[in-house]
Design a protein around this motif. Structure first.
Motif, short mmCIF file in Angstrom:
data_model
loop_
_atom_site.label_atom_id
_atom_site.label_comp_id
_atom_site.label_asym_id
_atom_site.label_seq_id
_atom_site.Cartn_x
_atom_site.Cartn_y
_atom_site.Cartn_z
N GLY A 56 1.20 -1.16 0.19
CA GLY A 56 0.17 0.00 -0.18
C GLY A 56 0.75 1.37 0.21
N ASP A 57 2.47 0.83 0.32
CA ASP A 57 2.27 2.38 0.24
C ASP A 57 3.09 2.42 -0.94
OD1 ASP A 57 3.18 2.57 2.89
OD2 ASP A 57 5.07 0.92 3.13
N PRO A 59 1.62 2.29 -4.11
CA PRO A 59 -0.11 2.25 -5.36
C PRO A 59 0.46 2.28 -7.11
CG PRO A 59 -0.32 4.30 -3.98
CD PRO A 59 1.41 3.89 -4.00
N ARG A 60 1.27 3.12 -6.73
CA ARG A 60 1.30 3.14 -8.15
C ARG A 60 2.83 3.58 -9.17
NH1 ARG A 60 -3.12 7.91 -10.32
NH2 ARG A 60 -4.82 7.53 -9.54
N GLU A 81 -4.36 -10.44 -0.97
CA GLU A 81 -4.12 -8.44 -0.96
C GLU A 81 -3.01 -8.65 -1.85
OE1 GLU A 81 -1.90 -4.97 1.92
OE2 GLU A 81 -2.43 -7.33 3.10
N TRP A 85 -3.62 -5.58 -5.30
CA TRP A 85 -2.56 -4.76 -5.38
C TRP A 85 -2.22 -4.98 -6.93
CZ3 TRP A 85 2.53 -4.52 -7.09
CH2 TRP A 85 3.31 -3.36 -6.70
N ALA A 88 -5.26 -2.96 -8.81
CA ALA A 88 -5.34 -1.93 -8.34
C ALA A 88 -3.99 -0.87 -9.27
CB ALA A 88 -4.96 -1.83 -7.45
N ALA A 89 -3.17 -1.69 -9.53
CA ALA A 89 -2.02 -0.75 -9.68
C ALA A 89 -1.59 -0.94 -11.19
CB ALA A 89 -0.39 -1.51 -9.04
N HIS A 92 -1.85 2.04 -13.73
CA HIS A 92 -1.28 3.24 -14.00
C HIS A 92 0.75 2.44 -14.14
CE1 HIS A 92 -4.54 4.53 -11.34
NE2 HIS A 92 -4.88 3.92 -10.59
#
Length: 208
Positions: A56-57, A59-60, A81, A85, A88-89, A92
């Motif tokens: 989470g640190d 994200p992109r 998780e 991730w 979601a990543a 980007h």
């Protein structure tokens, strides 16, 4: 350029360190070892690599590198998780990559659906079941996704990616610095050249 080198229990160290040695030393690169939780992560060989950041640190990230390893099946089942991730990543990132069975995690995240990709020869059927169009090539580039076959192919993947990002001359210099000029002592590095009984033994080992 932020490169996320993904860690999880049971990964293979060379899957990660091969691309790392190719990509991380280049100017402007900020290399991050990321995992679900920061701290030490034990590879399948017993080597311990420390994740400096949580997923989470970062994200992109600009580039994502996902290793494989003997813990691939447990990762598919337990690293929810990480899979979330990746999903979601990915939109980007400029490049999303995998080595060996790491491609199964990309596929689980929906990144390889209907796309050509490669993996360790022993889990090609698994990758197909997860929606990818399986290739037997050592490195496959499909748009913004680069996948590599088993373990040592991660170095090839890193060099192919370096050529895409910084140009072929830079990639060639990196190869020379690493003195990457494979001359294996045996002709058993491919499923096509190894004896059938060895192929089956290794298949059972990797598949668990």
């Amino acid at each position: 350029m932020d490169i996320a080198f993904v860690l999880y229990p049971g990964m293979t160290a060379l899957d990660l360190t091969g691309p790392y040695e190719v990509l991380a030393p280049n100017p402007g690169v900020r290399a991050h070892f990321v995992a679900a939780t920061p701290g030490p992560v034990t590879c399948d060989s017993g080597m311990v690599i420390t994740a400096g950041s949580a997923l989470g640190d970062l994200p992109r990230p600009d580039v994502i590198v996902v290793p494989g390893g003997s813990g691939w099946r447990a990762a598919l089942d337990n690293e929810t998780e990480l899979v979330a991730w990746l999903a979601a990543a990915y939109p980007h990132a400029t490049w999303t990559t995998s080595v060996c069975t790491g491609s199964t995690l990309l596929a689980k995240a929906g990144i390889l659906t209907g796309r050509p990709a490669t993996t360790h020869w022993s889990v090609r059927d698994v990758l197909a079941d997860l929606g990818a169009t399986v290739s037997t090539e050592r490195v496959v580039i499909d748009g913004d996704v680069v996948t590599a076959a088993g373990v040592s192919a991660g170095i090839d993947m890193g060099l192919r990616l370096a050529a895409e990002v910084w140009g072929e001359e830079t990639a060639q210099r990196i190869q020379l610095v690493l003195e990457y000029d494979p001359q294996p002592p045996f002709d058993t590095g491919s499923v096509d050249s190894a004896p059938p009984e060895m192929v089956e033994a290794v298949r059972r080992l990797v598949r668990g």
